[in-house]
Design a protein around this motif. Structure first.
Motif, PDB file in Angstrom:
ATOM      1  N   GLY A 176       0.791  -1.219   0.000  1.00  0.00           N
ATOM      2  CA  GLY A 176       0.000   0.000   0.000  1.00  0.00           C
ATOM      3  C   GLY A 176       0.822   1.268   0.000  1.00  0.00           C
ATOM      4  N   PRO A 177       0.173   2.400   0.292  1.00  0.00           N
ATOM      5  CA  PRO A 177       0.827   3.710   0.187  1.00  0.00           C
ATOM      6  C   PRO A 177       2.000   3.915   1.129  1.00  0.00           C
ATOM      7  CG  PRO A 177      -1.384   3.907   1.123  1.00  0.00           C
ATOM      8  CD  PRO A 177      -1.262   2.526   0.601  1.00  0.00           C
ATOM      9  N   ALA A 178       2.100   3.156   2.211  1.00  0.00           N
ATOM     10  CA  ALA A 178       3.261   3.282   3.096  1.00  0.00           C
ATOM     11  C   ALA A 178       4.553   2.952   2.360  1.00  0.00           C
ATOM     12  CB  ALA A 178       3.102   2.367   4.305  1.00  0.00           C
ATOM     13  N   PHE A 179       4.429   2.202   1.257  1.00  0.00           N
ATOM     14  CA  PHE A 179       5.590   1.826   0.463  1.00  0.00           C
ATOM     15  C   PHE A 179       5.515   2.401  -0.951  1.00  0.00           C
ATOM     16  CE2 PHE A 179       4.649  -1.675   3.476  1.00  0.00           C
ATOM     17  CZ  PHE A 179       5.715  -1.459   4.344  1.00  0.00           C
ATOM     18  N   GLY A 180       4.759   3.495  -1.096  1.00  0.00           N
ATOM     19  CA  GLY A 180       4.693   4.183  -2.374  1.00  0.00           C
ATOM     20  C   GLY A 180       3.782   3.552  -3.391  1.00  0.00           C
ATOM     21  N   SER A 181       2.848   2.705  -2.944  1.00  0.00           N
ATOM     22  CA  SER A 181       1.958   2.027  -3.869  1.00  0.00           C
ATOM     23  C   SER A 181       0.509   2.294  -3.476  1.00  0.00           C
ATOM     24  CB  SER A 181       2.279   0.534  -3.888  1.00  0.00           C
ATOM     25  OG  SER A 181       1.558  -0.128  -4.893  1.00  0.00           O
ATOM     26  N   ARG A 182      -0.391   1.381  -3.803  1.00  0.00           N
ATOM     27  CA  ARG A 182      -1.803   1.504  -3.470  1.00  0.00           C
ATOM     28  C   ARG A 182      -2.268   0.225  -2.803  1.00  0.00           C
ATOM     29  NH1 ARG A 182      -4.824   4.933  -6.226  1.00  0.00           N
ATOM     30  NH2 ARG A 182      -6.063   4.797  -4.328  1.00  0.00           N
ATOM     31  N   GLY A 183      -3.293   0.353  -1.936  1.00  0.00           N
ATOM     32  CA  GLY A 183      -3.863  -0.834  -1.326  1.00  0.00           C
ATOM     33  C   GLY A 183      -4.221  -0.640   0.121  1.00  0.00           C
ATOM     34  N   VAL A 184      -3.539  -1.330   1.025  1.00  0.00           N
ATOM     35  CA  VAL A 184      -3.841  -1.271   2.455  1.00  0.00           C
ATOM     36  C   VAL A 184      -3.439   0.110   2.977  1.00  0.00           C
ATOM     37  CG1 VAL A 184      -3.430  -2.334   4.702  1.00  0.00           C
ATOM     38  CG2 VAL A 184      -3.402  -3.750   2.625  1.00  0.00           C
ATOM     39  N   PRO A 185      -4.329   0.794   3.717  1.00  0.00           N
ATOM     40  CA  PRO A 185      -4.019   2.157   4.174  1.00  0.00           C
ATOM     41  C   PRO A 185      -2.755   2.210   5.033  1.00  0.00           C
ATOM     42  CG  PRO A 185      -6.331   1.615   4.557  1.00  0.00           C
ATOM     43  CD  PRO A 185      -5.667   0.338   4.144  1.00  0.00           C
ATOM     44  N   ALA A 186      -2.142   3.375   5.045  1.00  0.00           N
ATOM     45  CA  ALA A 186      -0.935   3.557   5.861  1.00  0.00           C
ATOM     46  C   ALA A 186      -1.229   3.309   7.334  1.00  0.00           C
ATOM     47  CB  ALA A 186      -0.367   4.954   5.639  1.00  0.00           C
ATOM     48  N   TRP A 187      -2.443   3.684   7.775  1.00  0.00           N
ATOM     49  CA  TRP A 187      -2.765   3.495   9.196  1.00  0.00           C
ATOM     50  C   TRP A 187      -2.879   2.019   9.582  1.00  0.00           C
ATOM     51  CZ3 TRP A 187      -7.130   0.745   9.933  1.00  0.00           C
ATOM     52  CH2 TRP A 187      -8.148   0.822   8.964  1.00  0.00           C
TER      53      TRP A 187
END
Length: 473
Positions: free
Chosen positions: A143-154
Motif C-alpha cells: 500500500g501507500p506506506a511503500f509508495g503504492s496503493r492498497g492497504v491504508p498507511a494506518w
C-alpha cells in the motif's frame, strides 16, 4: 503481477530448492472439444462450472479495469463509460474492477461516501452494457506506506524493519523486510483482521444488490513473510495454508452477513505462476471461485514465449489441483504478457486460450486500456498485436449441461453441444460473438430467438441434445 528481470531472477532462485517440474499436459488442441464438458460435471476429478442464479453454466471473458494513478477526489476518473461500451462491442462480458482500501477508508472507521459513489457510477455503466463486475481489493507492494496503493498507511505495521525502494524492479519490493512484516500483521493482528472484514462488509452491503456485481476478490496477489532458511515455494504454501485461508474465511463471513448472492474469488500467492500448487485450504463458503493469475516471469520481463519450456503445461497441472480437490470453479483473474508483438506471441495466445478453455470458467486479461504496454487496445480502440486472438465466440450462459465446446480460429467456426435443462429449468442459452459477420444455427429442438449486436439467444426444448454452430462470414 507485473515483474522485471531482476525480480524474475529473485523468484527463480528462491524457488530452485523445491519447485518440481510437472509433467506436461496433453496437447493444447487435442482436448479443445472436451473442456466445457469437464467443467460442467462435478463428479470424479472434474472441475465444476461457474453458474448463475438460474443454474445456467457461465463463461466469463473480459479485462481488468485499473486506475492506479488517481486517488481522493480524482479516484476512478481514468475509467469511463467508453471502457464498457468498447469491451462489450468486442464480445467481452466481464470486468475486474480495481478498488483501493486506502481510498475507501482513509482514516480508521471513516468510509468515503464520495468513493462509494464513484464505484457506483462505474457499476452503473457496467450494467448499462450488461458487463458483469468482480470488485477487486487491489494492492501492489501492500500500500501507500511503500509508495503504492492498497492497504491504508494506518493499517501498515512494520516493527521498524527496513524498506528500500526498487523503482526499476517493483516486484522485488515484496521481499523487503518491512513489507513482509506488514503482511504478517495484517493476517495476525486482531484489530486489523476486524478492520479488513468491516471494509468488505461496507462494500458488500453497498453493492451486493447492484445488477452488475458478480462477486468479490478479497485481496490482489497476497504475499507474506519468509522464515529463515525457507525457500519461496515452501513459504508460499505455508502462508496460504496458515494465514491466507483464515483471512478468506473471515472476509467470507463478513460478506455473507449482508450478501448471500455474490461469488467469492480467492487468489493464491502469485508464486503459482511458477508452476507451484497452492497451499490454500478449504474456504467455508458455498460460492467460492479459485482465481489464480497466469503470468510467466520471463515474459513479464519483456521476453518472448518459449514453447519448448513447457510453462503453460506446468502451470495448468499446478493450478488445477486446488479446484479438483475442493470442487470449486476456476476463473483466471489476470493474464497477458508485456510485449505482445514478439515472434512467438501469436502461438502463445493460441495455446493460452486453448489451455484456459480446458479448465476454467473464464478469465480477465490485464488490462483494458488505450495505449501501449499491457493495454488490450490502442488509442483508437483497435486491438494491439495478437490481442485479437482473445476475441472468440463463446457461450456466456448455457441452459443445460455442456457436453463439448470448441472453436477453430482458422476456419472461424464455433460449435457447442449441450443437454438442455428440464421443464423447470432455464431454457435460454446466450452466445457472445466477436466483431464480424456470424451465421448462427441451432439443431435438436432449438431455435435462434434473436441475434443482435454481437450476441445470440437460443431457445431449446426441455431435455434435448442441442447443437449450436456459429460460422464467420
Amino acid at each position: 503481477m507485473r515483474t522485471t528481470l531482476a525480480a524474475t531472477v529473485v523468484v527463480a532462485s528462491l524457488l530452485a530448492p523445491t519447485a518440481a517440474s510437472a509433467e506436461p499436459a496433453a496437447g493444447a488442441d487435442a482436448a479443445a472439444g472436451a473442456e466445457a464438458a469437464a467443467r460442467a460435471e462435478t463428479g470424479g476429478d472434474a472441475i465444476p462450472a461457474l453458474t448463475d442464479s438460474r443454474g445456467r453454466v457461465l463463461t466469463l471473458r473480459g479485462w481488468n479495469l485499473a486506475d492506479k494513478s488517481h486517488s481522493g477526489d480524482a479516484a476512478l476518473s481514468g475509467i469511463t463509460e467508453r471502457h464498457f461500451r468498447d469491451m462489450r462491442a468486442k464480445g467481452y462480458n466481464t470486468a475486474r474492477l480495481l478498488v483501493f482500501w486506502d481510498d475507501l477508508e482513509p482514516r480508521p472507521g471513516q468510509y468515503s461516501q464520495s468513493y462509494l459513489r464513484k464505484i457506483e457510477r462505474v457499476l452503473d455503466w457496467a450494467a448499462k452494457y450488461d458487463v458483469k463486475v468482480v470488485l477487486d481489493a487491489h494492492q501492489d507492494v501492500f500500500g501507500p506506506a511503500f509508495g503504492s496503493r492498497g492497504v491504508p498507511a494506518w493499517a501498515t505495521r512494520t516493527d521498524g524493519l527496513p524498506f528500500t525502494p526498487h523503482p526499476d524492479d517493483w516486484f522485488s519490493e515484496y521481499f523487503e523486510p518491512a513489507v513482509q512484516r506488514a503482511f504478517t500483521h495484517l493476517y495476525e493482528d486482531e484489530d486489523l483482521q476486524r478492520a479488513q472484514a468491516r471494509m468488505w462488509r461496507v462494500l458488500a452491503d453497498r453493492f451486493g444488490d447492484h445488477p452488475a456485481v458478480l462477486g468479490y476478490d478479497p485481496i490482489n496477489e497476497p504475499m507474506g513473510e519468509l522464515r529463515e532458511g525457507e525457500d519461496l515455494a515452501t513459504a508460499a504454501r505455508r502462508i496460504e495454508r496458515d494465514q491466507i485461508t483464515p483471512m478468506y474465511n473471515r472476509i467470507a463471513d463478513a460478506i455473507r452477513s449482508v450478501d448471500k448472492r455474490g461469488w467469492l474469488f480467492v487468489e493464491p500467492t502469485p508464486i503459482v505462476g511458477e508452476g507451484v500448487p497452492t497451499g490454500l485450504g478449504r474456504i467455508d463458503d458455498p460460492k467460492v471461485v479459485y482465481a489464480p493469475h497466469f503470468y510467466n516471469g520471463a515474459m513479464e520481463a519483456g521476453g518472448d514465449y518459449d514453447p519448448s519450456a513447457g510453462w503453460i503445461e506446468n502451470y495448468e497441472a499446478a493450478v488445477t489441483q486446488y479446484p479438483k480437490e475442493y470442487k470449486v470453479p476456476v476463473v483466471v483473474g489476470e493474464w497477458g504478457p508485456l510485449n505482445n508483438s514478439l515472434p512467438n506471441m501469436n502461438r502463445f495466445y493460441r495455446e493460452a486460450m486453448a489451455s484456459l478453455g480446458r479448465y476454467s470458467s473464464g478469465w480477465m486479461g490485464w488490462e483494458w486500456c488505450y495505449g501501449g504496454g499491457y493495454c488490450a487496445v490502442d488509442a483508437t480502440g483497435a486491438f494491439r498485436a495478437n490481442k485479437e486472438l482473445t476475441a472468440e465466440p463463446y457461450a456466456e450462459a448455457v441452459a443445460g449441461t455442456v457436453r463439448s465446446a470448441s472453436y477453430d480460429p482458422e476456419a472461424g467456426a464455433y460449435r457447442l453441444s449441450y443437454d438442455s435443462a428440464g421443464r423447470r429449468g432455464s431454457r435460454v442459452t446466450e452466445l457472445s460473438l466477436p466483431p464480424g459477420d456470424w451465421r448462427v444455427t441451432a439443431h435438436g429442438g432449438a431455435l435462434v430467438l434473436r441475434k443482435d449486436r454481437g450476441r445470440a439467444w437460443i431457445l431449446a426444448s426441455p431435455n434435448t441434445r442441442v447443437t449450436i454452430t456459429a460460422t464467420r462470414g
